[in-house]
Design a protein around this motif. Structure first.
Motif: not given
Lengths: 325, 176
Positions: A143-155, A202-206, A260-264
């Motif tokens: 994802p082209a995301l701010e690093l800070q936001k990545c933890p949201q993807l786990t939720l 971000i290179h990869s988020l697995i 990605l379109a509307k945020g968390f």
């Protein structure tokens, strides 16, 4: 789709009817010998074909194996799972996926295994999984995301799994912050995400998902007895893993696009619907100690807010959470 | 950088006053204190500018504290501030010419892949751009932090399991 995928799709669409070798050959543009070879390979995976002279072949039985072709046929995603690596046995799907990521694999690349010998849990804990029973998967995102936001993807991932379980299996599951999935208080699915990034890219988020599908009670090691469960135990019947996996990928893609379109915010709302942690008394354990309090909710970044007895609110970023009553 | 007793003093003053919000910034460290109006909830959010060594007050403290919203005692063990002009440092480090590896996100700092394992790096270790130096975790997302510099680790600035802020220095590296 490649030839094997096309071939399997033809048989599935035929719905158990015979297709002549000639027709297959014409539609796929390959020789009848080549078709025979592919069918033999499928047989080795456990597929049962009936071959009748002059009538051709028909598919009698498709096993619940997570080979790429079986997953791809009937998968309606655009990106997720469009490239699949399947292993009967592997140390860890996460490790393999990281390797592939470093080699430049595209977003959506999926690694699945029938058995993991060194499945990863949080803090070096082991994720147990007997062969052929469960879904062990790792999905590569870029994802082209701010690093800070990545933890949201786990939720977000937890929401995708819970909604799939509800729709596909009729099972109502809950989320324990941040993303453990519980049925009747017992863990059925663990999600662990690994990020590889430079400060600004971000290179990869697995995303690793371990879902207990058909584990029987006697297959759980002693140390997780009473705290782990499987869909089979809860439903009282075995489930096919492939359609379940397809559904998880579909739901995950839908949520990922939405995010990605509307945020968390819209994801958070859905997460809260399934959250079992919120509104409860909890004990939070970390390497540096533990604290108890009342789980008020999550903030807009996904952080758990725990109100202490003195009224102060503590933000929890990572911990083991124990829920009381 | 504020000392813990100063913050405690400020909180007391705010508490006794009629103001509901108080902000102050010094040496890249920002303290925001808000009172929750009629509600009994009040909490401190200590945010840090990228250069600051923040007080990770969100780290769950081992025991409930009598004075509600003060940073966890870890503040006092916090590493030397980035800036040499900072008034106090438990153990001043001359970081002239040293490279700081900073945390790209808020989360828990882990020096090793799992508890009990040997740390990714120790003082004296040589690192390259892509050497993994630690992990920062938030919400079960594990971020392997790479050195992004070639050199030698001269100081580890944070404790295993400590909550680190965005931009907080984690290691000092003597670049090659």
């Amino acid at each position: 789709m490649n030839i094997r995928e096309n071939l399997l799709q033809m048989f599935k669409q035929a719905g158990g009817e015979f297709i002549s070798g000639e027709e297959i050959s014409r539609r796929l543009g390959v020789s009848r010998t080549a078709i025979w070879k592919h069918i033999e390979e499928f047989r080795e995976e456990g597929y049962v074909f009936e071959a009748v002279r002059r009538s051709g072949y028909r598919l009698v039985f498709a096993p619940d194996v997570m080979i790429a072709e079986e997953i791809k046929v009937g998968l309606s995603t655009r990106v997720l799972g469009q490239k699949i690596y399947y292993y009967p046995s592997i140390d860890s799907t996460q490790n393999k996926c990281q390797e592939l990521a470093k080699e430049g694999a595209p977003e959506g690349t999926l690694v699945v295994a029938d058995q993991q010998t060194e499945g990863k849990g949080r803090l070096g804990r082991v994720w147990h999984s007997p062969p052929g029973a469960n879904i062990s998967m790792s999905l590569l995102l870029r994802p082209a995301l701010e690093l800070q936001k990545c933890p949201q993807l786990t939720l977000l991932t937890a929401v995708a799994v819970v909604e799939t379980l509800h729709e596909f299996c009729g099972i109502s599951a809950q989320i324990k912050w941040p993303n453990d999935i519980l049925i009747n208080g017992k863990k059925v699915c663990g999600i662990l995400t690994e990020l590889n990034a430079e400060s600004d890219r971000i290179h990869s988020l697995i995303v690793g998902i371990g879902l207990n599908v058909n584990t029987l009670p006697e297959h759980f090691p002693e140390d997780v007895h009473g705290i782990a469960t499987s869909l089979r135990i809860e439903k009282g019947e075995p489930l096919r893993r492939v359609p379940l996996l397809q559904q998880i990928l579909t739901r995950l893609e839908e949520l990922y696009d939405l995010y990605l379109a509307k945020g968390f915010a819209p994801v958070k709302k859905r997460w809260e619907t399934y959250a079992v942690t919120i509104g409860k008394k909890v004990t939070i354990r970390t390497l540096q100690g533990s604290l108890s309090g009342y789980a008020e909710g999550i903030d807009e970044s996904g952080v758990l807010l725990v109100r202490r007895e003195d009224g102060s609110v503590t933000k929890v970023y990572s911990a083991d959470v124990e829920i009381h009553g | 950088m504020f000392k813990i007793h100063e913050i405690r003093e400020i909180i007391k003053l705010v508490d006794q006053s009629s103001i509901t919000e108080f902000k102050v910034e010094e040496d890249g460290m920002k303290v925001v204190i808000k009172k929750g109006g009629s509600a009994s909830v009040s909490y401190v959010a200590v945010e840090s500018a990228p250069q600051a060594v923040p007080a990770p007050q969100e780290v769950p403290a081992p025991a409930p504290q009598a004075v509600p919203p003060v940073p966890a005692p870890k503040t006092e063990e916090a590493p030397a501030p980035a800036s040499q002009t900072a008034p106090v440092a438990a153990e001043p480090v001359d970081d002239t010419g040293l490279h700081k590896i900073t945390s790209p996100m808020v989360g828990t700092f882990y020096k090793a892949p799992e508890p009990g394992a040997s740390p990714y790096v120790q003082v004296g270790d040589k690192v390259k751009n892509d050497t993994i130096v630690c992990i920062v975790e938030a919400m079960k997302l594990f971020n392997e932090i790479e050195a992004e510099v070639t050199g030698e680790i001269v100081k580890v600035l944070v404790e295993d399991g400590q909550l680190v802020e965005y931009g907080q220095p984690l290691f000092l590296v003597k670049p090659e």
